[in-house]
Structure formats: C-alpha cells, structure tokens
Scaffold this motif. Structure first.
Motif, PDB file in Angstrom:
ATOM      1  N   GLN A  60       0.859  -1.183   0.000  1.00 57.47           N
ATOM      2  CA  GLN A  60       0.000   0.000   0.000  1.00 57.47           C
ATOM      3  C   GLN A  60       0.899   1.238   0.000  1.00 57.47           C
ATOM      4  OE1 GLN A  60      -3.546   0.106   0.341  1.00 57.47           O
ATOM      5  NE2 GLN A  60      -3.278  -2.006  -0.305  1.00 57.47           N
ATOM      6  N   VAL A  61       0.558   2.209  -0.819  1.00 55.50           N
ATOM      7  CA  VAL A  61       1.364   3.434  -0.902  1.00 55.50           C
ATOM      8  C   VAL A  61       1.590   4.024   0.489  1.00 55.50           C
ATOM      9  CG1 VAL A  61       1.238   5.841  -1.648  1.00 55.50           C
ATOM     10  CG2 VAL A  61       0.816   3.997  -3.291  1.00 55.50           C
ATOM     11  N   ALA A  75      -6.461   5.382  -8.131  1.00 50.57           N
ATOM     12  CA  ALA A  75      -7.781   4.976  -8.636  1.00 50.57           C
ATOM     13  C   ALA A  75      -8.754   6.162  -8.485  1.00 50.57           C
ATOM     14  CB  ALA A  75      -8.255   3.768  -7.843  1.00 50.57           C
ATOM     15  N   ARG A  95     -10.990   7.203  -6.582  1.00 48.52           N
ATOM     16  CA  ARG A  95     -11.241   7.918  -5.309  1.00 48.52           C
ATOM     17  C   ARG A  95     -10.159   8.951  -5.006  1.00 48.52           C
ATOM     18  NH1 ARG A  95      -9.592   2.779  -3.923  1.00 48.52           N
ATOM     19  NH2 ARG A  95      -7.570   2.723  -2.898  1.00 48.52           N
TER      20      ARG A  95
HETATM   21  C1  SAM Z   1      -5.215   4.073 -12.226  1.00 53.10           C
HETATM   22  S1  SAM Z   1      -4.180   2.683 -11.992  1.00 53.10           S
HETATM   23  C2  SAM Z   1      -2.660   3.338 -12.589  1.00 53.10           C
HETATM   24  C3  SAM Z   1      -1.631   2.328 -13.036  1.00 53.10           C
HETATM   25  C4  SAM Z   1      -0.432   2.850 -13.809  1.00 53.10           C
HETATM   26  N1  SAM Z   1       0.037   4.134 -13.357  1.00 53.10           N
HETATM   27  C5  SAM Z   1      -0.682   2.863 -15.304  1.00 53.10           C
HETATM   28  O1  SAM Z   1      -0.528   3.890 -15.940  1.00 53.10           O
HETATM   29  O2  SAM Z   1      -1.033   1.795 -15.856  1.00 53.10           O
HETATM   30  C6  SAM Z   1      -4.014   2.650 -10.263  1.00 53.10           C
HETATM   31  C7  SAM Z   1      -3.172   1.518  -9.738  1.00 53.10           C
HETATM   32  O3  SAM Z   1      -3.012   1.705  -8.332  1.00 53.10           O
HETATM   33  C8  SAM Z   1      -3.120   0.464  -7.671  1.00 53.10           C
HETATM   34  N2  SAM Z   1      -3.553   0.814  -6.293  1.00 53.10           N
HETATM   35  C9  SAM Z   1      -4.785   1.196  -5.881  1.00 53.10           C
HETATM   36  N3  SAM Z   1      -4.767   1.528  -4.581  1.00 53.10           N
HETATM   37  C10 SAM Z   1      -3.477   1.366  -4.155  1.00 53.10           C
HETATM   38  C11 SAM Z   1      -2.812   1.566  -2.914  1.00 53.10           C
HETATM   39  N4  SAM Z   1      -3.476   2.025  -1.859  1.00 53.10           N
HETATM   40  N5  SAM Z   1      -1.493   1.302  -2.835  1.00 53.10           N
HETATM   41  C12 SAM Z   1      -0.813   0.839  -3.933  1.00 53.10           C
HETATM   42  N6  SAM Z   1      -1.396   0.641  -5.140  1.00 53.10           N
HETATM   43  C13 SAM Z   1      -2.712   0.896  -5.249  1.00 53.10           C
HETATM   44  C14 SAM Z   1      -4.086  -0.344  -8.508  1.00 53.10           C
HETATM   45  O4  SAM Z   1      -3.893  -1.741  -8.314  1.00 53.10           O
HETATM   46  C15 SAM Z   1      -3.745   0.110  -9.915  1.00 53.10           C
HETATM   47  O5  SAM Z   1      -2.757  -0.703 -10.501  1.00 53.10           O
END
Ligand code: SAM
Length: 472
Positions: free
Chosen positions: A362-363, A386, A388
């Motif tokens: 998780q970030v 994402a 949100r």
């Molecule tokens: C909108 S996508 C962007 C992916 C990438 N930047 C691209 O251009 O393909 C968001 C990504 O964030 C990941 N993600 C969502 N919440 C997260 C979190 N809290 N910590 C880490 N990764 C997360 C999702 O699995 C997804 O791969």
C-alpha cells in the motif's frame, strides 16, 4: 408520470446526464445538453430528484450529433454519444474547470486537449462483460443496463475493438450453450459473474479473465470453444469471488489476487513509448492504449528529469511511469498493491533493460521506507491513483518526501481538485491541467497536472545506489 416539460439544463451530473436544479430539487435528464432547450419526458419522481428522458429540442445545440449506436439508451455506457467531438472536449473542459473553481483553484489554467488517436469508436481495449438473467429467466451475457443495472446483450458495441466484440459474442453464445448460469452469492448457486476481456493494441492478442463463484469442468470447454472461435484469444484465466458486493476481485488472506489458468498464456504485451509492458489477468492497464501513449510521453516531457533525479512512481500498475523515466534519471522506484502487477513490472524492467525497482504494498505503508532510501534527497513523484484519489494520509506522506516536482495523473476531476488544493496548502504551485480523451463518449477524462515545490532548497544531490539491470 410521462408528462412532458420544457427546461434548459445547466450542468452535467457525474454520470453524464444533464441536470437542472430548482427549488431544492434536481431534474436529471438522459440525452440532454446543458444550455440547450429540451422537451423532457418525466419518467420518475424521487424524494429530491426527478428523472427524465430528452425527447426533442426546437434549437439543437451546435454540439448535438446523431447517435451512432442503437443501444445508446439501453446500455448507458456512452452517455455523451449525442455530443460531437468538439462538444465532448468543451464539456470536459467545463467539468474540470468547475471542479477546480469549487476548491478555490480558479487561477489554475486548463492546458492542452489530447484527442483519441483511434477516434471515438473502436478505441476500447478493455471491456467488462456481465452474466445475468432476462425477465423471462433466460441466461444473458452483456453490459450492465442504464436503468436497473440488469444485463443487456450488446452484439455490436461501437466503442470496443471489433475483436473484443467478437470475443464477447462468442462468450455469450457458449455460456448459454454450456448453461453456465449466473452465480448468486446469496444462495451460492450458479457459476459465472462476469468477465474482463483485454486486447493488446500491439500484438492483437486477447486475454480473458472470468470471474466465477466456483469451478466447474465446463469452464474448460468454454475456454476451448471461445478460443477456437476467436483465434486471437491467447489466454483464458479464472478468478474466484463468492463474496456478496460489487468488487470484481477478492484478494486472499495474504492480500494476493489469485487466478487459475484455464488455457494459454498468463500475459499479453503492450508497447507504449518504446517500453513493452506485460499485462496479466488481474492487472490494471489503460483502456485506450493510443491515448495512454500520448499521456506517458507528456508526463516525461513536462517533468524536469536529470541523471541526478530520484523518481518515485506511486500506484505504478505494471511499471507505468517508472519504466518510462528510468533512462532519464539516476534512480526509479514504483509502488503498487497488486503483487502480480509488481512481478510483471520487475520482469519488464529486466526485459526492457530499464533500471527501476518495484515494491509491492500500500502506498501509505511504503512511503516511510522510500523516505529512508532517499535519505533527504528530493525526488520527483508521480501519482496515478484509482478514481477515489489519494487516500487519507497519503498527501502528508508524500509531503514528508519533500518532492521537487509532482505529476498527478487522474481520471476523476473532483478527486483531483480536492487533492490539488491540499498540495497547494502544502507549499506547491500548480501548473496547467492537460486533458486526455482516454474514455470518449463518457463524462470521464484523464488529466495530467504538474506541481512545483516553492521550497528551493536542493537537498543532497546524488540519487540512491541502484541495481544494475541488463537487458535479457
Ligand atoms: C489508475 S491505476 C494506474 C496504473 C499505472 N500508473 C498505469 O498507468 O497503468 C491505479 C493503480 O493503483 C493500484 N492501487 C490502488 N490503490 C493502491 C494503494 N493504496 N497502494 C498501492 N497501489 C494501489 C491499482 O492496483 C492500480 O494498478
């Protein structure tokens, strides 16, 4: 009900309908356009909201066009299909402007518009297909309908790539033949819930991920029948999710989203700006790869990257910006929660000969660890969360790293505006917001915003040591 009223709607709703607010009530109109006189058939009266359907106009908006799809009102997946390309651009600009103004960022300018190189039709390289029942009780495969989210068959989708539409048709046919009924979590009966179909624009290969409540042998027959009918289908996988609720994937107790192979490959490859990304059955990848390529290029162009730069790519998916930035910077690291995507990103770093590290987690949890690695060096950060937006605590965690620059890539202008306002309060100036037509015919838009730190302290120069990666 079914009374006709005359109104001039004033704004767009989040879902892409036009709306008119009056005396504490909102009239939401499917198929209307803000600023255009509309004759509206009222179809539903709610507590504070009424719903209507656009019936006609004495003075069509210059943005109105004939709708190229006969399922427009049934499916509802393309609420802005009644707008010309100019109308869609103008409406996206209005919505982003409105969201920035609402949070006090009226001084932030809108930048360039990047149109969809593949046009407004057949650009989608990812589609989600639902399994359900008709009113008569027969098995249905298709899109979630506009009115009640029931499954409606879409034999000819205008916006999906034709080979994905062919795959959807084949899937629908064989699911019915094999009687793979919809899974009902409440009763634990049935088999299938939905499917994700992805196509590589680079190779033409298709990867199918079925979402099922349970395993039955005829899933193998389904995979064989669909891939025989559509030879582009290169891989067929199944993920099990018997939870109630709408989440597509259910991670296991270790937080891993697992999948079972049924047939063929685990990944398909997509090349963007010279990097070959591998995309697996549960990974996020951009819907419209032609626009994604413009976006990736623009991110690198707009950032100030040098061999001294430490580059941190948060929410990096299968390697996203970290792999693009790696040749320009001294150190690149990506963070992603989906462990499968992280494995794919590491593998792509090797295969493309790009020096980038990837961390699964998780970030919010990983940021302090990255802070230690940077040891005071000021990074350039990209965030692409994402819909949100950034979760609670993440903005503070990023500010702790004292980034020189931040690139914020967003698919939700409301969340973007909220987060930009918080960064502005944390000592950042906000450059113009570029808009990318990632999702034509919908109210969704991708944006890129660059933020610059007001603090001119350079910090220690040298980037952290990195592993040497040789191309495989
Ligand atoms: C909108 S996508 C962007 C992916 C990438 N930047 C691209 O251009 O393909 C968001 C990504 O964030 C990941 N993600 C969502 N919440 C997260 C979190 N809290 N910590 C880490 N990764 C997360 C999702 O699995 C997804 O791969």
């Amino acid at each position: 009900m079914n009374r006709i009223v005359k109104v001039i709607p004033e704004r767009w709703t989040r879902r892409g309908e036009a709306a008119k607010d009056k005396n504490g009530r909102t009239l939401v109109i499917w198929g209307a356009i803000p600023g255009e006189k509309a004759e509206v058939k009222l179809v539903h009266e709610g507590q504070n909201q009424d719903f209507g359907l656009f019936e006609g106009t004495p003075e069509p908006s210059p943005f109105r066009q004939d709708i190229p799809c006969d399922r427009y009102s049934v499916c509802g997946g393309c609420p802005w299909m009644h707008l010309s390309a100019e109308g869609q651009e103008s409406s996206h600009r209005d919505v982003v402007r409105e969201k920035l103004d609402e949070v006090g960022l009226a001084n932030v300018a809108l930048g360039e518009w990047f149109a969809s190189p593949d046009g407004l039709e057949e650009f989608r390289h990812v589609i989600k297909v639902g399994v359900g029942k008709s009113d008569q009780g027969s098995l249905r495969v298709g899109a979630w309908g506009r009115r009640d989210r029931r499954i409606v068959p879409i034999p000819n989708c205008n916006v999906a790539h034709p080979s994905l539409t062919a795959t959807m048709r084949a899937l629908a046919h064989h699911v019915r033949e094999l009687k793979l009924w919809q899974y009902e979590p409440e009763t634990d009966r049935g088999v299938l819930r939905s499917a994700i179909l992805r196509r590589s624009r680079t190779s033409g290969e298709i990867l199918v991920t079925l979402i099922a409540g349970r395993w039955v042998k005829s899933i193998t027959e389904l995979a064989e029948a669909v891939s025989t009918q559509v030879p582009d289908v290169a891989g067929f996988w199944v993920h099990f999710n018997d939870d109630p609720g709408n989440a597509i994937f259910r991670p296991d107790d270790e937080g891993v989203i697992r999948c079972r192979p049924v047939l063929g490959k685990e990944t398909i490859e997509e090349e963007l700006c010279g990097v070959r990304y591998a995309v697996g059955p549960t990974d996020f990848f951009q819907t419209n790869p032609a626009v994604a390529e413009l976006l990736y290029k623009r991110v690198i162009e707009r950032l100030d990257l040098t061999r001294e730069t430490s580059f941190v790519d948060l929410y990096c998916g299968v390697g996203g910006y970290a792999l693009q930035a790696a040749p320009h910077v001294g150190f690149a690291i990506g963070v992603e929660e989906n462990q499968g995507a992280v494995l794919r990103a590491r593998d792509a770093a090797q295969k493309n000969g790009r020096n980038a590290e990837f961390v699964a987690g998780q970030v919010l949890d990983v940021l302090p660890e990255i802070g230690k690695r940077l040891a005071g060096r000021r990074p350039v950060v990209t965030v692409n969360p994402a819909r949100r937006g950034l979760e609670s605590g993440v903005i503070e965690g990023i500010l702790e790293l004292r980034p020189r620059q931040i690139a914020y890539v967003s698919c939700n202008p409301a969340a973007l505006a909220r987060d930009l306002a918080a960064f502005a309060g944390g000592g950042y100036t906000i450059e113009k917001v570029d808009l990318f037509d990632m999702f034509p015919n919908t109210p969704h838009v991708e944006t890129l915003t660059i933020l610059n730190s007001l603090d001119e302290d350079e910090g220690p120069e040298r980037a952290p040591r990195r592993k040497v990666v040789r191309k495989k």
